[in-house]
Design a protein around this motif. Structure first.
Motif, short mmCIF file in Angstrom:
data_model
loop_
_atom_site.label_atom_id
_atom_site.label_comp_id
_atom_site.label_asym_id
_atom_site.label_seq_id
_atom_site.Cartn_x
_atom_site.Cartn_y
_atom_site.Cartn_z
N ASN A 187 -2.10 -0.17 7.01
CA ASN A 187 -1.52 -1.43 7.47
C ASN A 187 -0.64 -2.09 6.40
OD1 ASN A 187 -3.59 -2.24 5.86
ND2 ASN A 187 -4.65 -3.49 7.39
N HIS B 282 -16.44 -3.30 0.65
CA HIS B 282 -16.46 -2.54 1.92
C HIS B 282 -17.24 -1.23 1.82
CE1 HIS B 282 -13.81 -5.30 3.88
NE2 HIS B 282 -12.79 -5.06 3.10
N ILE C 83 -4.51 0.48 11.76
CA ILE C 83 -5.40 -0.44 11.03
C ILE C 83 -5.71 0.11 9.63
CG2 ILE C 83 -7.56 0.46 12.00
CD1 ILE C 83 -8.52 -2.53 12.07
N GLY C 84 -5.76 1.41 9.50
CA GLY C 84 -6.03 2.03 8.19
C GLY C 84 -4.81 1.99 7.29
N THR D 146 -5.14 -7.88 10.48
CA THR D 146 -5.54 -6.59 9.90
C THR D 146 -5.14 -5.43 10.82
OG1 THR D 146 -7.43 -7.73 8.92
CG2 THR D 146 -7.51 -5.31 8.95
N ARG E 86 -1.11 -14.50 3.89
CA ARG E 86 -1.85 -13.84 4.98
C ARG E 86 -1.12 -14.03 6.32
NH1 ARG E 86 -6.46 -11.18 3.70
NH2 ARG E 86 -6.94 -11.06 5.91
N ARG F 182 2.80 -6.65 9.12
CA ARG F 182 2.02 -5.61 9.78
C ARG F 182 2.54 -5.30 11.19
NH1 ARG F 182 -3.78 -7.61 7.30
NH2 ARG F 182 -3.91 -6.10 5.60
N HIS G 6 -1.89 -5.61 1.38
CA HIS G 6 -3.15 -6.31 1.13
C HIS G 6 -2.80 -7.69 0.60
CE1 HIS G 6 -7.09 -7.37 -0.52
NE2 HIS G 6 -6.42 -7.83 -1.55
N LYS H 131 0.83 -1.20 0.00
CA LYS H 131 0.00 0.00 0.00
C LYS H 131 0.88 1.27 0.00
CE LYS H 131 -3.87 -2.31 2.39
NZ LYS H 131 -4.87 -2.20 3.49
N TYR I 276 -12.21 -2.13 -3.65
CA TYR I 276 -12.71 -2.32 -2.28
C TYR I 276 -14.24 -2.19 -2.21
CZ TYR I 276 -8.13 -2.62 0.02
OH TYR I 276 -6.90 -3.04 0.46
N GLU J 20 -12.05 6.67 3.93
CA GLU J 20 -10.67 6.76 4.41
C GLU J 20 -9.77 5.74 3.68
OE1 GLU J 20 -8.85 5.90 8.73
OE2 GLU J 20 -10.79 6.90 8.76
N LEU J 21 -10.33 4.54 3.47
CA LEU J 21 -9.59 3.46 2.79
C LEU J 21 -9.26 3.87 1.36
CD1 LEU J 21 -8.56 0.50 2.77
CD2 LEU J 21 -10.91 -0.23 2.33
N PHE K 247 -15.31 3.07 7.30
CA PHE K 247 -13.94 3.45 6.96
C PHE K 247 -13.68 3.47 5.44
CE2 PHE K 247 -13.99 -1.14 7.93
CZ PHE K 247 -13.52 -1.66 6.74
P1 GDP Z 1 -7.54 -7.45 5.33
O1 GDP Z 1 -8.05 -8.54 4.44
O2 GDP Z 1 -6.70 -7.97 6.47
O3 GDP Z 1 -6.83 -6.35 4.57
O4 GDP Z 1 -8.80 -6.77 6.06
P2 GDP Z 1 -10.29 -6.39 5.57
O5 GDP Z 1 -10.60 -7.04 4.24
O6 GDP Z 1 -11.21 -6.66 6.71
O7 GDP Z 1 -10.24 -4.80 5.38
C1 GDP Z 1 -9.67 -4.23 4.22
C2 GDP Z 1 -8.84 -3.03 4.63
O8 GDP Z 1 -9.71 -2.02 5.15
C3 GDP Z 1 -7.83 -3.30 5.75
O9 GDP Z 1 -6.62 -3.82 5.32
C4 GDP Z 1 -7.67 -1.90 6.35
O10 GDP Z 1 -6.74 -1.13 5.58
C5 GDP Z 1 -9.04 -1.30 6.17
N1 GDP Z 1 -9.80 -1.41 7.43
C6 GDP Z 1 -10.40 -2.52 7.95
N2 GDP Z 1 -11.00 -2.25 9.13
C7 GDP Z 1 -10.76 -0.92 9.37
C8 GDP Z 1 -11.11 -0.03 10.43
O11 GDP Z 1 -11.77 -0.41 11.40
N3 GDP Z 1 -10.68 1.27 10.30
C9 GDP Z 1 -9.96 1.72 9.23
N4 GDP Z 1 -9.57 2.99 9.16
N5 GDP Z 1 -9.61 0.90 8.21
C10 GDP Z 1 -10.01 -0.39 8.29
#
Ligand code: GDP
Length: 140
Positions: free
Chosen positions: A112, A52, A109-110, A91, A85, A102, A115, A9, A49, A60-61, A57
């Motif tokens: 991180n 989501h 978390i934002g 995450t 993974r 990570r 991917h 990222k 994405y 912001e993502l 979020f």
């Molecule tokens: P991953 O598969 O581990 O990347 O996680 P997810 O698929 O659940 O989420 C996708 C991406 O969204 C994550 O890698 C984070 O960058 C972002 N994200 C997930 N949960 C949060 C959150 O609670 N807050 C924020 N700011 N970003 C989040």
């Protein structure tokens, strides 16, 4: 043999972590079959994405994923999806295991840092999102 998609990222590229992240990938026994640097458009990040889009979020993502270039790579190996993974870590970096990307590099978390695809179906979709077949020299 399995295939997965990795993204370093913008926060990882910005902090000069490409080499250290590639080293962790290769040390895990995964092959970098194809790779390139791109700067995602807002539309591309929104599409990538889309799953989501109802999450709080999401904005912001998309903003952080378009804040600078990313490195997208096709990784291959036995159990590549689960193995990558595992190297990525949880995450939320606060919950990530020692030695993971990570744990060592994520800011939050934002932001991180990486991917990785989470299942064979999403891996196929995500690889095809970024790569033409002709861009994957080590496809088999
Ligand atoms: P991953 O598969 O581990 O990347 O996680 P997810 O698929 O659940 O989420 C996708 C991406 O969204 C994550 O890698 C984070 O960058 C972002 N994200 C997930 N949960 C949060 C959150 O609670 N807050 C924020 N700011 N970003 C989040």
């Amino acid at each position: 043999m399995e295939t997965t998609l990795s993204i370093i990222k913008p926060d990882g590229v910005r902090r000069n972590l490409i080499g250290k992240i590639f080293a962790k990938i290769e040390d895990k026994g995964l092959r970098i079959a194809a790779t390139k640097m791109i700067h995602l458009s807002k539309k591309q990040a929104e599409m990538f994405y889309a799953v989501h889009k109802e999450r709080p979020f999401y904005g912001e993502l998309v903003e952080s994923m378009t804040s600078g270039p990313v490195v997208v790579s096709v990784l291959q190996g036995a159990n590549a999806i689960a193995n990558y993974r595992e190297v990525m870590g949880a995450t939320n970096p606060a919950e990530a295991a020692a030695g993971t990307i990570r744990k060592e590099f994520a800011v939050s978390i934002g932001e991180n840092t990486v991917h990785g695809s989470d299942a064979p179906e999403t891996a196929t979709t995500e690889v095809n999102f970024f790569f033409a077949a002709s861009e994957i020299p080590n496809k088999e």
